[in-house]
Scaffold this motif. Structure first.
Motif, PDB file in Angstrom:
ATOM      1  N   GLN A 235       5.777  -6.084   1.228  1.00  0.00           N
ATOM      2  CA  GLN A 235       6.435  -6.200   2.535  1.00  0.00           C
ATOM      3  C   GLN A 235       7.949  -6.230   2.394  1.00  0.00           C
ATOM      4  O   GLN A 235       8.673  -5.501   3.084  1.00  0.00           O
ATOM      5  CB  GLN A 235       5.945  -7.467   3.237  1.00  0.00           C
ATOM      6  N   VAL A 236       8.437  -7.082   1.492  1.00  0.00           N
ATOM      7  CA  VAL A 236       9.887  -7.231   1.340  1.00  0.00           C
ATOM      8  C   VAL A 236      10.500  -5.951   0.791  1.00  0.00           C
ATOM      9  O   VAL A 236      11.573  -5.511   1.236  1.00  0.00           O
ATOM     10  CB  VAL A 236      10.213  -8.437   0.446  1.00  0.00           C
ATOM     11  N   ALA A 237       9.832  -5.316  -0.176  1.00  0.00           N
ATOM     12  CA  ALA A 237      10.345  -4.058  -0.716  1.00  0.00           C
ATOM     13  C   ALA A 237      10.432  -2.986   0.366  1.00  0.00           C
ATOM     14  O   ALA A 237      11.405  -2.223   0.435  1.00  0.00           O
ATOM     15  CB  ALA A 237       9.458  -3.583  -1.866  1.00  0.00           C
ATOM     16  N   GLN A 238       9.420  -2.930   1.225  1.00  0.00           N
ATOM     17  CA  GLN A 238       9.429  -1.926   2.279  1.00  0.00           C
ATOM     18  C   GLN A 238      10.552  -2.188   3.281  1.00  0.00           C
ATOM     19  O   GLN A 238      11.267  -1.261   3.688  1.00  0.00           O
ATOM     20  CB  GLN A 238       8.087  -1.897   3.005  1.00  0.00           C
TER      21      GLN A 238
ATOM     22  N   GLY B  47      18.015   0.061   3.970  1.00  0.00           N
ATOM     23  CA  GLY B  47      18.993   0.657   3.066  1.00  0.00           C
ATOM     24  C   GLY B  47      19.519  -0.328   2.039  1.00  0.00           C
ATOM     25  O   GLY B  47      20.633  -0.178   1.534  1.00  0.00           O
ATOM     26  N   GLY B  48      18.721  -1.362   1.734  1.00  0.00           N
ATOM     27  CA  GLY B  48      19.109  -2.306   0.683  1.00  0.00           C
ATOM     28  C   GLY B  48      19.897  -3.500   1.173  1.00  0.00           C
ATOM     29  O   GLY B  48      20.867  -3.908   0.525  1.00  0.00           O
TER      30      GLY B  48
ATOM     31  N   SER C 174      18.523  -2.731  -6.623  1.00  0.00           N
ATOM     32  CA  SER C 174      18.049  -2.919  -7.983  1.00  0.00           C
ATOM     33  C   SER C 174      17.488  -4.316  -8.172  1.00  0.00           C
ATOM     34  O   SER C 174      16.594  -4.536  -8.982  1.00  0.00           O
ATOM     35  CB  SER C 174      19.181  -2.660  -8.988  1.00  0.00           C
ATOM     36  N   LYS C 175      18.000  -5.266  -7.383  1.00  0.00           N
ATOM     37  CA  LYS C 175      17.469  -6.624  -7.399  1.00  0.00           C
ATOM     38  C   LYS C 175      17.634  -7.243  -6.018  1.00  0.00           C
ATOM     39  O   LYS C 175      18.758  -7.406  -5.547  1.00  0.00           O
ATOM     40  CB  LYS C 175      18.177  -7.495  -8.431  1.00  0.00           C
ATOM     41  N   VAL C 176      16.537  -7.561  -5.370  1.00  0.00           N
ATOM     42  CA  VAL C 176      16.596  -8.271  -4.098  1.00  0.00           C
ATOM     43  C   VAL C 176      17.010  -9.712  -4.376  1.00  0.00           C
ATOM     44  O   VAL C 176      16.361 -10.402  -5.172  1.00  0.00           O
ATOM     45  CB  VAL C 176      15.229  -8.253  -3.384  1.00  0.00           C
TER      46      VAL C 176
END
Length: 307
Positions: A88-91, A97-98, A168-170
């Motif tokens: 979910q968070v990645a989507q 857009g990051g 690259s890193k949330v």
């Protein structure tokens, strides 16, 4: 000092209300829009028209804003399986857009679990540690490789560990007042340590506790952002402060003691005391989401003095 807007939609807010506040947050130059992750109102409010889901909300806002960071204080670990949460968070990060950040906590409000049939396990903190290992591990796994985790509470075998976030890193936020386990988790997993509703002197001691925990595992404590979350109530004069306090059911003296309340000059001075304590970012808990003039005042007369 970064100022971020922090909302409590479970007290009563539609998606359209949250969108309006998020757009104002962006237009007025604030750094980020964050929201709580709850399904039941607290206190005497009726919570109408009902709860909105944190990550569905943030997905919508990801497509309707352009600059501000978006995140949770805090997503309850009891609400979602960690593998699903990582997806979910990645989507949502891709959709924005990051611009996403994940605040993750153990979960604490038992009544909302009972109200919506969500299991409320006795041992939540050990589960949170495994959840953090899984979420960050899935994101860190190289594309084309698989992720395995065999813990006490969760078991993952040959996960493709997809999708990946746009970043690259949330950034991961961990917060709380715990004296031992919380600093240890923050030192190990967090990019930011957040203290909710603490005084400046108390914050200084607890920030140092987290830095000490980082040193113990060989991590540079300077890598960790330290932040506070505080209720905000600013007015041009005493009458306006009193009116805003009454609108959220609070007393002015109590707000001045426990939050950021008073004239812009008073609030700037108090933020300065938090900065001296080591705080680098403050989440302004805005409880009256209909009062956009409040945000404009904070932007023009508080934030402008901190730039």
């Amino acid at each position: 000092m970064d100022l971020r807007i922090f909302t409590e939609p479970q007290q009563g807010a539609t998606y359209d209300t949250l969108l309006t506040v998020a757009k104002a947050t962006e237009d007025l130059g604030f750094d980020a829009f964050f929201r709580s992750d709850h399904y039941l109102s607290m206190g005497s409010g009726d919570g109408l028209p009902g709860p909105t889901d944190a990550w569905i909300t943030l997905a919508g806002l990801a497509r309707e804003t352009k600059r501000i960071r978006l995140g949770t204080l805090m997503t309850a670990g009891t609400f979602r399986l960690p593998g699903v949460l990582a997806i979910q968070v990645a989507q949502v990060d891709q959709m924005s857009g990051g611009r996403v950040e994940l605040g993750l906590g153990a979960g604490w409000f038992e009544e909302e679990h009972k109200a919506y049939g969500i299991p409320f396990p006795k041992e939540k903190f050990a589960r949170l540690e495994e959840q953090l290992e899984i979420v960050t591990g899935l994101w860190a796994t190289e594309v084309g490789k698989t992720f395995d985790f065999h813990g006490t509470y969760y078991d993952l075998t040959k996960s493709p560990a997809l999708p990946k976030p746009a970043q690259s890193k949330v950034p991961v936020l961990i917060g709380g007042h715990g004296a031992k386990r919380t600093p240890r988790l923050a030192a190990r997993f967090a990019d930011e340590f957040n203290l909710p509703f603490a005084g400046a002197e108390d914050s200084a001691a607890k920030f140092e506790r987290v830095r000490d925990a980082a040193r113990e595992i060989g991590r540079d404590p300077g890598e960790l952002v330290c932040s506070n979350a505080l209720v905000v109530c600013v007015g041009r004069d005493d009458q306006e402060v009193a009116r805003r306090a009454a609108a959220i059911g609070r007393e002015v003296d109590e707000l001045k003691t426990n939050g950021l309340a008073g004239s812009p000059a008073e609030v700037v001075d108090k933020i300065g005391r938090y900065a001296e304590a080591g705080s680098q970012r403050i989440y302004l808990q805005v409880l009256d989401l209909s009062d956009l003039d409040h945000l404009e005042l904070i932007s023009s007369q508080v934030q402008s003095q901190l730039s």
